[in-house]
Design a protein around this motif. Structure first.
Motif, PDB file in Angstrom:
ATOM      1  N   LEU A  17      -1.617  10.923   5.399  1.00 50.54           N
ATOM      2  CA  LEU A  17      -0.708  11.518   4.794  1.00 50.54           C
ATOM      3  C   LEU A  17       0.606  10.398   4.526  1.00 50.54           C
ATOM      4  N   SER A  18       0.764   9.576   5.591  1.00 42.38           N
ATOM      5  CA  SER A  18       1.759   8.473   5.458  1.00 42.38           C
ATOM      6  C   SER A  18       1.131   7.173   4.466  1.00 42.38           C
ATOM      7  N   VAL A  19      -0.184   7.052   4.422  1.00 46.49           N
ATOM      8  CA  VAL A  19      -0.364   6.230   3.295  1.00 46.49           C
ATOM      9  C   VAL A  19      -0.273   6.590   1.817  1.00 46.49           C
ATOM     10  N   HIS A  20      -0.496   7.998   1.798  1.00 50.56           N
ATOM     11  CA  HIS A  20      -0.250   8.605   0.422  1.00 50.56           C
ATOM     12  C   HIS A  20       1.313   8.561   0.265  1.00 50.56           C
ATOM     13  N   VAL A  21       2.332   8.838   1.091  1.00 50.84           N
ATOM     14  CA  VAL A  21       3.618   8.803   0.790  1.00 50.84           C
ATOM     15  C   VAL A  21       4.032   7.325   0.534  1.00 50.84           C
ATOM     16  N   ILE A  22       3.644   6.121   1.089  1.00 48.75           N
ATOM     17  CA  ILE A  22       3.812   5.058   0.887  1.00 48.75           C
ATOM     18  C   ILE A  22       3.308   4.538  -0.497  1.00 48.75           C
ATOM     19  N   SER A  23       2.293   4.985  -0.972  1.00 48.11           N
ATOM     20  CA  SER A  23       1.594   4.574  -2.119  1.00 48.11           C
ATOM     21  C   SER A  23       2.390   5.542  -3.403  1.00 48.11           C
ATOM     22  N   ILE A  24       3.021   6.597  -3.027  1.00 54.79           N
ATOM     23  CA  ILE A  24       3.627   7.372  -4.073  1.00 54.79           C
ATOM     24  C   ILE A  24       5.176   6.677  -4.255  1.00 54.79           C
TER      25      ILE A  24
END
Length: 112
Positions: A17-24
């Motif tokens: 989820l943190s990788v997803h937040v960083i990419s967004i």
């Protein structure tokens, strides 16, 4: 009791989820839909949550100092997640910026 909470699944979920937040956050910043300060808040909080996820994965071998570190990092990660939610709400409140950008680029404004 600690292993019943499945710390590996918690850690993997936090990291993904943190990788997803960083990419967004990076995608929004590159498209100029987000301010730099909100992106920095998201990046720092997501990196802390990635560290918390890594500690949760490593605490699955029931070593007492790692379990204590896992609890501390989970609390810190939870506080950081609240800041990320706040940054998301602030970013979503900038609706007119996106609206004006759309109409300026597409020249679709109707003249009266």
């Amino acid at each position: 009791k600690f292993l019943e909470g499945e710390p590996k699944a918690l850690g993997i979920t936090q990291i993904m989820l943190s990788v997803h937040v960083i990419s967004i956050a990076l995608m929004n910043w590159f498209n100029e839909m987000e301010q730099l300060d909100m992106m920095i808040v998201r990046l720092i909080c997501s990196l802390i949550t990635i560290i918390a996820g890594g500690v949760a994965i490593s605490a699955s071998n029931l070593h007492m100092p790692r379990i204590k570190a896992c609890m501390a990092m989970e609390i810190i990660g939870c506080v950081c997640s609240v800041f990320v939610i706040y940054a998301n709400l602030v970013t979503l409140s900038y609706g007119p910026i996106i609206y004006n950008c759309w109409h300026q680029q597409n020249k679709t404004m109707v003249q009266k």
